[in-house]
Design an enzyme around this catalytic site. Sequence first.
Site, PDB file in Angstrom:
ATOM      1  N   ARG A 137     -33.137  18.124  29.450  1.00  0.00           N
ATOM      2  CA  ARG A 137     -33.279  18.668  30.924  1.00  0.00           C
ATOM      3  C   ARG A 137     -31.733  19.461  31.106  1.00  0.00           C
ATOM      4  O   ARG A 137     -31.761  20.285  31.985  1.00  0.00           O
ATOM      5  CB  ARG A 137     -33.289  17.220  31.614  1.00  0.00           C
ATOM      6  N   HIS A 160     -35.477   5.800  32.519  1.00  0.00           N
ATOM      7  CA  HIS A 160     -35.120   7.153  32.008  1.00  0.00           C
ATOM      8  C   HIS A 160     -36.349   8.004  32.372  1.00  0.00           C
ATOM      9  O   HIS A 160     -37.389   7.632  32.044  1.00  0.00           O
ATOM     10  CB  HIS A 160     -34.778   7.058  30.467  1.00  0.00           C
TER      11      HIS A 160
END
Lengths: 253, 586
Positions: B267, B246
């Site tokens: 994000r 990640h």
Amino acid sequence: LANPAALAPAPPLAPAPGTVRVTVARSDPAAQTTFEVERFEPMMVLDLLLAIQRERDPTLAFRFSCRVAMCGTCTLRLNGQAVLACQTRVQPDWAAVRLDPLGGLPVVRDLVVDMAPFFDEWARVTPYFAPVEGLDEPAAIRPDDPERRLIDPHLDCITCGACYSSCGIAGYRRDFLGPAALNRALVLIADHRDALGRERLAAVGGVAGVDRCHYIYGCSAVCPKDLDPAGAIRRLRRWRVGARPARRTGGRA
Amino acid sequence: VTSGIASLPVNVATIDTDVAVIGSGGAGLMCVLHVAQRAPDLDVTLVSKGQVGRSGCTLMVQGGYNAVLDPRDSFALHFGDTLEGGVFLNDQELAWTLVGDAPRVIRELETRVGCFFDRRADGRLHQKPFAGQSFDRTVHRGDLTGIEIMGRLRDQLFRIRPRELGDVRALDLLLDGHGGVAGATLLDVRTGAVAVLRARVVVVATGGSATMYRIAAPAREKTGDGVAMCYRAGLELRDMEMLQFHPTGLLAGPSRLTGAVLEEGLRGAGAHLYNAAGQRYMARHDPRRMERATRDVVARASYLEIQAGRGTPAGGVLLDVSHLGAGEVEARFPGMVARCRQIGRDLAREPVEVSPTAHYQMGGVIIDQDCQTAVPGLLVAGEDAGGTHGANRLGGNGVAESTVFGARAGDRAALLARERERGTPDPARVAESVARALAPLGRGDGPGPFALTRALQDLMWDDVGLVRGRAGLLRARDRLVELSEQVARVSVAGPPQANYAWQEALDLASQLTVARTMVESALVREESRGAHYRADFPERDDERWLRYVVARRGAAGEPEIDLRAVALTRARPRAGSEQSAAGGRA
């Protein structure tokens, strides 16, 4: 394409040289109980325990799983107060700390407790959702609906047992449902999607229920998720003597 | 519970059940729910190495759950995103099953399990944007979705009342004389007692193995036990070279907090990533998608920036979401704000240092759409299974996979338990399993487990990490053999009760078994695809590599590798869409 904020270097995490003296409750009377642990920054109480177990005494027993305040298994008492070890930061002015297992629960070994009494009480409020007939689609409920405004602050319980351990009644008298279970009961009783509100109200209004609470507020003071079980108990008490919360109609998708 | 089995070093109790479920995360609990729904008369036993419903990674889910619910969205779009994200290595039937079942399971979680997910202003389910997706389809509760899902699922256990064996780890799967599953050996973590669980059907749902990396996100239980057990039982694994990093793991020095994920929704909402020079480096790595590129692309870009000397002094990059406005960030991401505040950082107002963090294992046991394996009666669900996500998993497809396939495993287990007899395990296998588990306690002179774990994490991070090469992988192969020899001599002090050093030694054995299949699979795949990036073979090569790597235990115990063509049953990569797997150059 520079961002001014990013360009400013982040201030270094303050170093905290030296050690902290950790005293841990141990089950084996011969086991070492006091350790001088090297500090680093940022350091959580869980990091103290890991440092002891990894570097000093591999037999020290404690639980943890997620280390981000979501599983609720690393709860212990820090200088007498129930906290999550993973989200409690070692403070610069701590010279010495004392770590004990949660109160009111049988100790398996060292800091590991058996949560069975906690979940026995939890089970008694019928803690599972039971849908009303015809609930086949997610109910259409606006985020600002009064029902959700009531329920939402009582969600996110991680069954860590901090409130149970801190309740003067739950740990002492084994027949009190306790703050976490009553908080869960409120969540379900107030939810018009659920069908078992009446039974739950009977359970929480019974001899082991809300009347056992003396409003010491220990539960709400220690909740690591900032929930207010005492507030839940107060509300349940009103509902029990008065009416159940008004059931909304026609709000379903 | 009946009498012990003769010829064992210790007394071993036997527990008989119909369906044994190993693992109490999202997959395990959905499985129990569905067995009870289909066949309430069956005896179900839930085995969980940690606390039941309070361990594993489903409860750590932050972002949420991908499901096609909006009329403007479609199965075809979600499926296409999942294959693009997985770079066409996916088992397309599994991916299609995931996409097709996810809406039904979300409805089930809301209307039967009682979850309450966030709503839009009009009262319908809110779906938020995630990276690598063509539609905003991620259902969530705030930014800590897993607590609501796991709390409600666990509460259903108080209705169903399976036999709960919490703090009990499964050691080995046991087979009957015909190659079908017969049960498992168990070790009670609290007491140190061992037992044999005999079952008509066994469902393995223990979760992945990403904790074997120096910087890692998962819960401590995630040590590859299920995959290792299945591998030892002779099952084939696929895609073991595919380990997801990640891109935004928290950096908190030596604290255990390091590696904890700051969620994907940041994000999705428009967070920027900067290197230490203040450059938005995604412009060089994926100018079209920028920070909303898939995890493999963003994580590798960050890693390359750090390796090229453009990282922060602590070895990270900077995640900045402050331009959305402090109030907005605090309202939408309260859990993430709290997580950063805990280490003295203000996510709403300043950039926060992050690093790629080992997160999720795409590879796993080969299964069919009903979670069945090559061993009759043995099902595998969730992260222990491979194929659904191909070379890279989309954010929001993880908890969807756990619950979708957990439910399917439960449905199938309920049927199978009616057909299958309870087999008799081979006592010699039981004795061997128990002896291996107890051995570290009896030894006085071997190495302790914790330093070995650290050595494993370092070598996996350095040589089997975000950027790989033949030399490093060969080095890793040798070091894993050395480590295995040390782990075979590992020694732990203390009593058998709640002895976590002992448990760590057993975890290590699982991790090493899985690690060796990862290294061998990574060596074979001489191309770059999704999470697997070979510096010596940096290009994606669809001509040769629309094939998946299969690892199985050879006669001598070493991994044997096989290659099989991906069945392009529903979709194939568009000609000309191929791009460098690195998505650009540092």
